[in-house]
Enzyme design. Structure first.
Site, PDB file in Angstrom:
ATOM      1  CD  GLU A 182      -2.749   1.435   2.500  1.00 47.56           C
ATOM      2  OE1 GLU A 182      -2.612   0.452   3.355  1.00 47.56           O
ATOM      3  OE2 GLU A 182      -3.357   2.474   2.661  1.00 47.56           O
ATOM      4  CG  ASP A 202      -3.187   9.068   7.193  1.00 50.94           C
ATOM      5  OD1 ASP A 202      -3.028   7.625   7.512  1.00 50.94           O
ATOM      6  OD2 ASP A 202      -3.349   9.441   5.965  1.00 50.94           O
TER       7      ASP A 202
END
Lengths: 266, 387
Positions: A51, A62
């Site tokens: 990824e 995030d």
């Protein structure tokens, strides 16, 4: 095209009796050379898929580690082109799934053009973490037409009805978010995860991978017993920054990843 | 019962992590229900009157009118409790949080006006309040930090990026991703993922509804122009919305040109930005060619934001509203001018609208200008800038 490569990678791991290992990395972090070395080290240390984060200024999904890595990558001069370069460097060896925020798709010509650029760099799929069901339809169709799988996310807060719809539209694999929160290492895997993974597997005809909060080989093994794939992000991003040189970054991530791969097989 | 808008033309939407979708659905349903609930709205109206001090006056500013060469009415949002229009939204959302059974509220703030308004509403209703604020803004706006703490709020410094409003908003959204099950996020402008732009507009629309009625009472006709400053755009959408159907009324939104639109240091997303996604909605943003959101700049902290509410982007494209930009220097001059002419110290944000008015005398009719806040908070900045 992309879907078939992703499916084959999960199937190969399953044939070995283990979950697929999918390490995450931030393109251009801590710098371009180091990220190229990290990508190569991932492949050499047993990654089944990668990824690959495309650095973005405002990554809402995030936590502190990956947010800081994106900021540092941008300060070091990384752009979408850097992510494509890293993708190209390993995409003939393992399937690469880009992790790109919606504004990056929009800014690079929209879904069709973004897919064309990603495909040209060998990407198999893409995760757009701020493009939930309801916003994703056009992008998913454009990506599919080009051969790029749009991988959706399922969260612990997703309703069962919605989860079934997400799984029905999923391409490549379904990404289960383990905890209510942003990316980042956690002390424990939530007790509720097993039920969420089981329910998602029941809804999905394609593999189900789990990410967010997996930071140790033991946690990866624990999740690997219930999911088709395990995604490790912040822990590896942290390792990549600790070396101080491309070779040291590669060594640090390889060390962690090799242990994790062994734990998954155990 | 009509549904809340999710899209304004192509703009708006919900570009957020999947984790938040359930809470956004819940919020939309709660507001659709609450705004039809007579008891809930009666309580809101009572608090608007007795706590905020509404309706705010529509004041015929005679010396300003003389200077502008036409009659100018100021919609006095500066006279609200806590000194700006922000309390209209913060109080409404805090009441909604209480109705949804959420005991904890988070908010972002730039200069601290929305943070103070949210902390105030939370004190009133006994809700726990955490405010995210960039550490640079904490340094520049120490009095507002003290106010929030006095009101019982916790102020959490944000160290990312330029340490200002954009990062504070991102930090609040990230925190909400982790606390969404028991926490309500009170966004401060008509921006963010649906239903926030429509919710905040509905709560700020009281400005325009009052102003329209007051203008008709005072003049027997509608204004020729309605003028408001635009950062995220909540005071502007609040006053514009009541006049959108009155096609003869020109709607003018005034953005921050900062050091100039060509300088790269401005806050004019609508005048000089591109279409993009920031903080959960598709709208006009200030971004580079690679898609990275850039830092905005304005002498006014409330306009120092690289995005704008999606309904404004739609009003721009449809031509129903016009968006213009005023520089730091022009705004500072207008700040001084209104203070001397009327004995009203305007917020630097509102000073942008005043500056545009002074430079653009209209023809027939009269104007209504939204004086969105008072300028006491800006004194240190003005002294520093004008020496």
């Amino acid at each position: 095209m992309g879907e078939a490569r992703i499916a084959a990678a999960f199937a190969a791991a399953k044939d070995e009796g283990r979950a697929a290992l999918m390490p995450y990395m931030m393109a251009g972090f801590p710098d371009r050379e180091s990220s190229l070395a990290v990508a190569a080290a991932y492949v050499d240390s047993g990654a089944d898929l990668i990824e690959l984060g495309v650095p973005f200024s405002d990554p809402l999904a995030d936590g502190p580690t990956i947010h800081a890595a994106a900021t540092a990558a941008l300060e070091a001069g990384a752009t979408f082109a850097t992510a494509l370069e890293v993708c190209r460097s390993v995409s003939d060896r393992v399937p690469v799934v880009l992790m790109a925020y919606a504004n990056m798709v929009l800014a690079h010509g929209g879904a069709a053009e973004f897919a064309r650029l990603a495909l040209a760099a060998g990407a198999a799929g893409a995760i757009v973490p701020d493009l939930p069901l309801g916003e994703a339809e056009e992008v998913r169709e454009q990506f599919a037409a080009a051969g790029l799988a749009l991988v959706p996310l399922v969260a612990p807060t997703t309703s069962p009805e919605r989860r079934a719809q997400i799984c029905a539209a999923a391409r490549g694999f379904v990404y289960v978010v383990s905890t209510v929160g942003t990316t980042g290492e956690r002390a424990e895997v939530p007790a509720s995860l097993a039920a969420l993974v089981t329910a998602t597997k029941a809804d999905s005809e394609i593999p189900v991978a789990v990410g967010f909060g997996i930071g140790t080989a033991a946690q990866a093994a624990e999740v690997g017993r219930i999911a088709d794939g395990v995604i490790v992000g912040s822990r590896l991003v942290r390792a990549a920054s600790e070396g101080g040189s491309p070779a040291a970054a590669a060594d640090a991530v390889a060390d962690f990843l090799s242990q994790t791969r062994v734990a998954l097989a155990g | 019962m009509s549904r809340l808008d999710e899209r304004f033309g192509p703009y708006g939407g919900r570009y957020v992590p999947e984790t938040l979708i359930g809470a956004l659905d819940e919020l939309a349903a709660a507001w659709e229900e609450a705004r039809e609930d007579a008891a809930f709205m009666a309580r809101m109206d009572l608090l608007r009157r007795d706590f905020i001090g509404r309706p705010s006056p529509l004041y015929l500013a005679e010396r300003l009118s003389e200077r502008a060469g036409r009659r100018v009415y100021l919609k006095r949002e500066d006279l609200n409790h806590t000194g700006a229009h922000k309390i209209n939204n913060a109080l409404g959302q805090a009441l909604l949080a209480q109705r949804m059974g959420k005991r904890r509220v988070i908010a972002e703030t730039g200069a601290g006006q929305h943070g103070v308004a949210t902390a105030t509403a939370c004190a009133l209703l006994g809700l726990e309040c955490v405010v995210y604020m960039g550490s640079e803004d904490i340094r520049r706006q120490a009095p507002n930090v003290e106010r929030m703490k006095l009101l019982g709020a916790e102020v959490t410094p944000v160290e990312a990026g330029a340490r200002t409003l954009k990062e504070a908003t991102s930090a609040a959204i990230r925190e909400w991703v982790g606390s969404v099950e028991d926490t309500h996020y009170v966004i401060g402008s008509a921006a963010g993922p649906a239903p926030y732009p429509a919710l905040v507009r509905d709560l700020q629309r009281v400005i325009g509804d009052e102003a329209r009625e007051q203008a008709l009472q005072a003049e027997g006709e509608l204004p020729a122009r309605v003028i408001a400053c635009v950062g995220g755009g909540s005071n502007a959408i609040g006053i514009f919305k009541a006049f959108v159907e009155d096609e003869e009324v020109a709607l003018i939104g005034v953005e921050a040109a900062g050091e100039g639109l060509d300088s790269g240091r401005h806050g004019a997303s609508l005048s000089a930005g591109v279409t993009g996604v920031l903080h959960g909605s598709l709208s006009a943003v200030i971004a580079d060619e690679d898609g990275q959101i850039l830092e905005a700049h304005s002498v006014s902290a409330g306009l120092d934001y690289p995005g704008v509410g999606p309904e404004h982007a739609h009003l721009r494209d449809s031509g129903r509203a016009s968006y213009v930009a005023i520089s730091d220097r022009q705004a500072l001059a207008a700040f001084a001018e209104l203070t001397r002419l009327e004995g009203i110290i305007p917020a630097l944000e509102s000073s942008h609208a005043i500056a545009w008015l002074l430079e653009n005398p209209g023809e027939a009719g009269f104007d209504v200008l939204c004086l969105s806040g008072r300028g006491d908070k800006d004194l240190a900045e003005v002294v520093e800038q004008t020496g």
